[in-house]
Design an enzyme around this catalytic site. Sequence first.
Site, PDB file in Angstrom:
ATOM      1  N   GLY A 379       0.815  -1.207   0.000  1.00 32.84           N
ATOM      2  CA  GLY A 379       0.000   0.000   0.000  1.00 32.84           C
ATOM      3  C   GLY A 379       0.845   1.252   0.000  1.00 32.84           C
ATOM      4  N   GLY A 381       1.063   5.406   1.428  1.00 35.26           N
ATOM      5  CA  GLY A 381       0.579   6.388   2.384  1.00 35.26           C
ATOM      6  C   GLY A 381       1.025   7.778   2.001  1.00 35.26           C
ATOM      7  CB  VAL A 386       3.679  -0.481   3.393  1.00 32.95           C
ATOM      8  CG1 VAL A 386       3.958  -1.681   4.292  1.00 32.95           C
ATOM      9  CG2 VAL A 386       3.525   0.779   4.230  1.00 32.95           C
ATOM     10  CE  LYS A 400       4.836   5.069   6.791  1.00 26.19           C
ATOM     11  NZ  LYS A 400       4.042   5.603   7.923  1.00 26.19           N
ATOM     12  CG  ASP A 496      -4.137   9.722   9.550  1.00 28.75           C
ATOM     13  OD1 ASP A 496      -5.311  10.056   9.280  1.00 28.75           O
ATOM     14  OD2 ASP A 496      -3.312   9.406   8.679  1.00 28.75           O
TER      15      ASP A 496
END
Length: 665
Positions: A379, A381, A386, A400, A496
């Site tokens: 994914g 961000g 990641v 990450k 978040d």
Amino acid sequence: MSFLSSLTKCRGLKSLLFDKNPLIDGKLPGLVGNLSDSLVEFSAHGCNINGSIPSEIGNLSHLINIELSNNKLTGSIPTTFGGLKELQSVSLTENKLEGSIPSELCHLNNLAFLYLASNKLSGSIPACLGNLISLRNLLLGSNMLSSSIPSTLTQLKDLLVLDLSSNSLSGPLPIDIGKWKVVTTMDLSSNQFSNDIPTGIAELKDLTYFSLSNNKITGFIPESFGELLSLEYLDLSRNNLSGEIPKSLVKLLYLSYFNVSFNRLQGEIPNGGLFGNYSMESFQGNEALCGAPQLHLPSCKSKTHENSKTRTRLIIYIAMPIASTLLVVALFFIILRNKKRKNKLSTQEDVLPLGSWRRISYHELHQATEGFSESKLLGNGSYGSVYQGTLSDGMTFAVKVFKLELEGALKSFDVECEVLRNTRHRNLVKIVSSCSNDLDFKALVLEFMPNGSLDKWLYSNGHSFDILQRMNIMIDVASALEYLHHGNATPIVHCDLKPSNVLLDEDMVAHLSDFGIAKLLCDDDSMIQTMTMATVGYMAPEYGTEGIVSTKGDVYSFGILVMETITRKRPTDEMFAGERSLKSWVKESISSPLCQVVDTDLLSTIGRERSAINNCALSMLQVGLECSTELPDERLDTKEIVTKFKKIKSKLLKDTERVRQRGHF
């Protein structure tokens, strides 16, 4: 299957064993019931059998042993098993069997071995199993069993092996656990057991393996563990245990594995026995433990030194009884200031140093992720991507990689390192290592979560989960927030909270991740101002308009998360426009039939079970609304949230159990 058909003519057949044999490649036919009445053993381990177990197998009235493990069997366990009165061993492990454990098994008075692990069995453990006094091994691990351990189970006084691991069992451990006097192996890990460890554990003198890992056990580690002289394996990690590690454990001379990590233990780690052989992994995640330097823990303060300080202070007080009020006041403030300074130093000493992380080089990361290829991408961000990686030793992790060309990425890396270095909780993602190459490359190596994110389970095709799983995930997230807000000397605000930052491990336990914009509330501040932007739809009103960050902002985001999890509607869904929002929609609809707002996947049941789910969903949505009120001071505290959700869960389990006992209608 013509082979089996031909065997029906062998009327004197007593044993039929074709383990790992390709002779059977398909379903087990009903004609097995026509095999010889003399058959005492039927074994087909690892034969790639699919389909259901035929009920006709109940015709083999003289069977002593049934072995069908490691196949692909589906459906439920036939109730006709209850008619096989001579059965001594049933092994159905590693299949895909569903439904409940049939109470008809309780009719098997000669049963000694019951192996049902690694299936999809649900419901509660039948209380009547406690009547099978001949039972020696009971393996029910890796299923979906719920409720508590039946009190009747302690009647099995000759039980040797008990495995209930990796289920959803809850409640306290049996108060009379000591009745299992000859048990040698007991695995209760990865459930939701709570309360203290019963003192009766000391009666289990033959116990060699005991695991309570990954539960919600509270209280102290009983001193009586030191009486279990046969113990070789003891895992109490990932609970809420407090107090000191009993010094009596040094008497356990065969204890080759010991783990109490991620609890709330304090004090000095015992010296002597096998304690010199245990590594820091056995004790990490306990902020107030002290011990030897090789464990990367603070050194313990000398008791003699402390006693000396106490005596000196008493002498001063006695020798100066007529000291002036001014001097007393001055002395009070000096002591108070020193105490605060000492607390700050203690907090600093408890930090797990970066040097204790596993060292992983850039070359290893590059090789493990196949050059950070798209095929390994998990994914993206705001500040990084990641990837999944696997090291040469087989360890799988998530890495990450920060996009350092973006403004704020370097600060995000520093903040996330700081937060994860100082926090350890079962519901926070675990940091394995960091990798930094000056200013060219920054990465965090994190624990890999095989079930992905909550976002994936809510919105990807082919993923669905029931009300209890959603409830457990919300409790996990609330527990993580409670720890961040109240479990550290410096409160931490995540800033978040959203479904993509809630990651799920192999047991669907939730772990909060992505602390790139987290804030530390230092010097007793209850809130700070910042220009850092969180995700639209989840931000508290005071954050979005004034940049005010507080723990109450996380509570607001959690409320939105709860409503999204129950409704499966994003707060940014196109249906929410103008004055209409996810919160207002839920608030308007909550007094109407719940089918208008609740995810339809949760309402597939009928009758009373549907009503129980409705009531649970309604209660969860109500908590979500209480968390997301406009005024921060009116929102719940994270401690209140955890308590409320546990009560809702308890009611759900009682209601569904009542429904199952009475039938669905």
